[in-house]
Design a protein around this motif. Structure first.
Motif, PDB file in Angstrom:
ATOM      1  N   ALA A 145       0.832  -1.195   0.000  1.00  0.00           N
ATOM      2  CA  ALA A 145       0.000   0.000   0.000  1.00  0.00           C
ATOM      3  C   ALA A 145       0.872   1.252   0.000  1.00  0.00           C
ATOM      4  O   ALA A 145       1.997   1.241   0.515  1.00  0.00           O
ATOM      5  CB  ALA A 145      -0.914  -0.007   1.225  1.00  0.00           C
ATOM      6  N   PRO A 146       0.375   2.357  -0.557  1.00  0.00           N
ATOM      7  CA  PRO A 146       1.175   3.588  -0.615  1.00  0.00           C
ATOM      8  C   PRO A 146       1.649   4.067   0.753  1.00  0.00           C
ATOM      9  O   PRO A 146       2.740   4.645   0.861  1.00  0.00           O
ATOM     10  CB  PRO A 146       0.205   4.595  -1.250  1.00  0.00           C
ATOM     11  CG  PRO A 146      -0.734   3.770  -2.056  1.00  0.00           C
ATOM     12  CD  PRO A 146      -0.911   2.491  -1.285  1.00  0.00           C
ATOM     13  N   ALA A 147       0.852   3.835   1.790  1.00  0.00           N
ATOM     14  CA  ALA A 147       1.222   4.318   3.121  1.00  0.00           C
ATOM     15  C   ALA A 147       2.211   3.406   3.835  1.00  0.00           C
ATOM     16  O   ALA A 147       2.630   3.702   4.962  1.00  0.00           O
ATOM     17  CB  ALA A 147      -0.039   4.465   3.982  1.00  0.00           C
ATOM     18  N   TYR A 148       2.608   2.318   3.204  1.00  0.00           N
ATOM     19  CA  TYR A 148       3.520   1.348   3.834  1.00  0.00           C
ATOM     20  C   TYR A 148       4.846   1.998   4.192  1.00  0.00           C
ATOM     21  O   TYR A 148       5.423   2.755   3.415  1.00  0.00           O
ATOM     22  CB  TYR A 148       3.743   0.185   2.869  1.00  0.00           C
ATOM     23  CG  TYR A 148       4.950  -0.666   3.150  1.00  0.00           C
ATOM     24  CD1 TYR A 148       4.903  -1.664   4.116  1.00  0.00           C
ATOM     25  CD2 TYR A 148       6.134  -0.488   2.430  1.00  0.00           C
ATOM     26  CE1 TYR A 148       6.009  -2.469   4.362  1.00  0.00           C
ATOM     27  CE2 TYR A 148       7.243  -1.286   2.670  1.00  0.00           C
ATOM     28  CZ  TYR A 148       7.171  -2.262   3.635  1.00  0.00           C
ATOM     29  OH  TYR A 148       8.258  -3.050   3.884  1.00  0.00           O
ATOM     30  N   GLU A 149       5.333   1.681   5.387  1.00  0.00           N
ATOM     31  CA  GLU A 149       6.649   2.130   5.825  1.00  0.00           C
ATOM     32  C   GLU A 149       7.472   0.926   6.242  1.00  0.00           C
ATOM     33  O   GLU A 149       7.044   0.146   7.089  1.00  0.00           O
ATOM     34  CB  GLU A 149       6.530   3.103   7.002  1.00  0.00           C
ATOM     35  CG  GLU A 149       5.853   4.417   6.661  1.00  0.00           C
ATOM     36  CD  GLU A 149       5.806   5.354   7.852  1.00  0.00           C
ATOM     37  OE1 GLU A 149       6.386   5.004   8.901  1.00  0.00           O
ATOM     38  OE2 GLU A 149       5.180   6.424   7.733  1.00  0.00           O
ATOM     39  N   ARG A 158      11.288  -1.299  -0.133  1.00  0.00           N
ATOM     40  CA  ARG A 158      10.319  -1.242  -1.230  1.00  0.00           C
ATOM     41  C   ARG A 158      10.926  -1.766  -2.540  1.00  0.00           C
ATOM     42  O   ARG A 158      10.511  -1.360  -3.626  1.00  0.00           O
ATOM     43  CB  ARG A 158       9.848   0.207  -1.447  1.00  0.00           C
ATOM     44  CG  ARG A 158       8.811   0.686  -0.425  1.00  0.00           C
ATOM     45  CD  ARG A 158       8.346   2.094  -0.773  1.00  0.00           C
ATOM     46  NE  ARG A 158       7.240   2.525   0.052  1.00  0.00           N
ATOM     47  CZ  ARG A 158       5.956   2.355  -0.249  1.00  0.00           C
ATOM     48  NH1 ARG A 158       5.624   1.744  -1.374  1.00  0.00           N
ATOM     49  NH2 ARG A 158       5.016   2.792   0.559  1.00  0.00           N
ATOM     50  N   LEU A 202      -4.413  -4.782   6.037  1.00  0.00           N
ATOM     51  CA  LEU A 202      -4.571  -3.335   6.146  1.00  0.00           C
ATOM     52  C   LEU A 202      -5.617  -2.937   7.181  1.00  0.00           C
ATOM     53  O   LEU A 202      -5.828  -1.756   7.430  1.00  0.00           O
ATOM     54  CB  LEU A 202      -4.932  -2.752   4.776  1.00  0.00           C
ATOM     55  CG  LEU A 202      -3.883  -2.998   3.684  1.00  0.00           C
ATOM     56  CD1 LEU A 202      -4.383  -2.480   2.348  1.00  0.00           C
ATOM     57  CD2 LEU A 202      -2.554  -2.352   4.054  1.00  0.00           C
TER      58      LEU A 202
END
Length: 429
Positions: A145-149, A158, A202
């Protein structure tokens, strides 16, 4: 029989054996049972079966037998997982994906029971990271997901191997394991496979697990999220590596092989093997399970710190780890095929050498078993472990704290048991 047939009470109540024994094969290698015949149950209740010889040597030899059985079962379950993955990749559908996920969950149980053989056996510790490393930066493997850290400072957090062009091979995946010295770069093992089957959790709904669609494995028209052929190759390769690694460890514990780990255990003094056994039991109880796997996640109140976060299967990991410790205490292991391997365990030695400690441990094992079961019951009702550790869930937090307390008390009592057996230099990290 030491409570062998009292399925609903006493320390052996962890397994619902009831009073239905069909076949009892008795010899110096222990007792293997199949459920069926009530007459044999009565014979055992009347004390007509040979008692286990509670000597350090007998307990040490039975420890090695259980080690072989549990690693062999983990391997047999991995073969089943490999077959389920092949079915998914040959015919991707909601049904084949669900079957692969269910088989992964089932295959985790014997492996989780094997982890009590860590800490006292260096070969298991050296190998464990190949099959059970976590937590992982899943962005190394596939889309996120875009918010993944990812982990701070990990340049591969990434990287997305699946989106790359280098052919996916077993050597490539092994090369990415702990790439650049980052422990969160986990490319292989159970949890890499778990991510490939479930995807990220998520938590759009509290009861959600990962929601990866089966179409992620549809090659050609209908492929979702791109690179479906490479994703399939990655999953197939990672599963084959898991099988190969489990084959290696099962062979290390197999009887009748010169110079393997089982042979070395048989050759060493029984006291040294008992030290290995107690070190594994106490360390898993206090440090690894109560500490690293449960309390760290609770204190962080983060699903990123739970072990099986994609599948929400952490409750089962906890139950089966705890069962593995109790297996060695009681000298029994229930195999995948339903047979029960029985022989002398720590219980027997303490009953003779340190009865007060044995009575205390009986009680503490019951407490830790019940506390772990409470977490599992809540999870099966929809309150998964990541919700039980969440901020503001005081009842869930207390449920988790209860198992931490019980496991730590159990671990301290195992130290006392070691001293009662003359093992004074047990060192638990």
């Amino acid at each position: 029989s030491r409570g062998l047939l009292a399925a609903d009470s006493g320390p052996r109540g962890a397994y619902p054996l009831k009073c239905h024994l069909a076949q009892v094969l008795i010899g110096r290698e222990g007792i293997i049972m199949r459920l069926r015949h009530p007459l044999l149950c009565l014979m055992l209740l009347l004390g007509l079966s040979p008692a286990h010889a509670a000597t350090p040597s007998a307990v040490a030899h039975h420890y090695a037998r259980i080690g072989h059985a549990v690693f062999e079962d983990a391997l047999l379950a991995a073969y089943e997982l490999q077959g389920a993955v092949e079915n998914l990749l040959a015919s991707p559908s909601t049904g084949t994906l669900a079957a692969a996920r269910q088989t992964w969950v089932w295959a985790r149980a014997p492996y989780s029971q094997s982890e009590v053989f860590r800490f006292g056996n260096g070969n298991v510790d050296d190998w464990e990271g190949q099959v059970n490393a976590w937590p992982l930066d899943e962005g190394l493997i596939d889309y996120v997901a875009p918010a993944y850290e990812g982990a701070a400072g990990n340049p591969f957090a990434r990287f997305n191997v699946i989106a790359g062009r280098v052919p996916i091979t077993s050597s490539l995946l092994r090369g990415y394991q702990e790439k650049a010295g980052a422990e969160s770069n986990v490319a292989i093992g159970y949890h890499a496979i778990e991510f490939l089957l479930w995807g990220q959790d998520l938590n759009r709904q509290p009861t959600d697990r990962g929601q990866r669609p089966y179409t992620d494995y549809v090659v050609g028209a209908g492929c979702s999220n791109g690179h479906c052929g490479r994703r399939a190759t990655y999953l197939k390769t990672a599963t084959a590596l898991l099988v190969a690694d489990l084959e290696t460890m099962a062979a290390q514990w197999a009887p009748g092989i010169r110079d393997n780990h089982a042979a070395r255990l048989r050759a060493e003094p029984a006291g040294q093997t008992l030290r290995r056994m107690l070190l594994g039991m106490a360390t898993l109880s206090i440090s690894e399970l109560a500490g690293d796997r449960i309390n760290v996640a609770l204190l962080a109140q983060s699903q990123e710190e739970e072990q099986s976060c994609f599948s929400d299967n952490t409750h089962a990991d906890i139950v089966e780890n705890a069962r593995g410790i109790e297996n060695l205490y009681l000298g029994r292991y229930r195999r995948l095929d339903g047979t029960v391997l029985m022989g002398p365990g720590l219980y027997d030695l303490l009953a003779a050498a340190g009865p007060p400690v044995q009575v205390q441990l009986d009680s503490l094992f019951a407490q830790s078993r019940e506390a772990a079961a409470a977490i599992a019951v809540a999870a099966r009702a929809g309150e998964h472990f990541d919700q039980q550790i969440a901020a503001g869930n005081e009842s869930g937090n207390e449920r988790v704290r209860s198992v931490v307390r019980a496991l730590k008390q159990q671990g301290r009592a195992l130290h006392s048991g070691a001293r009662a057996l003359g093992i004074a230099d047990l060192k638990v990290r």
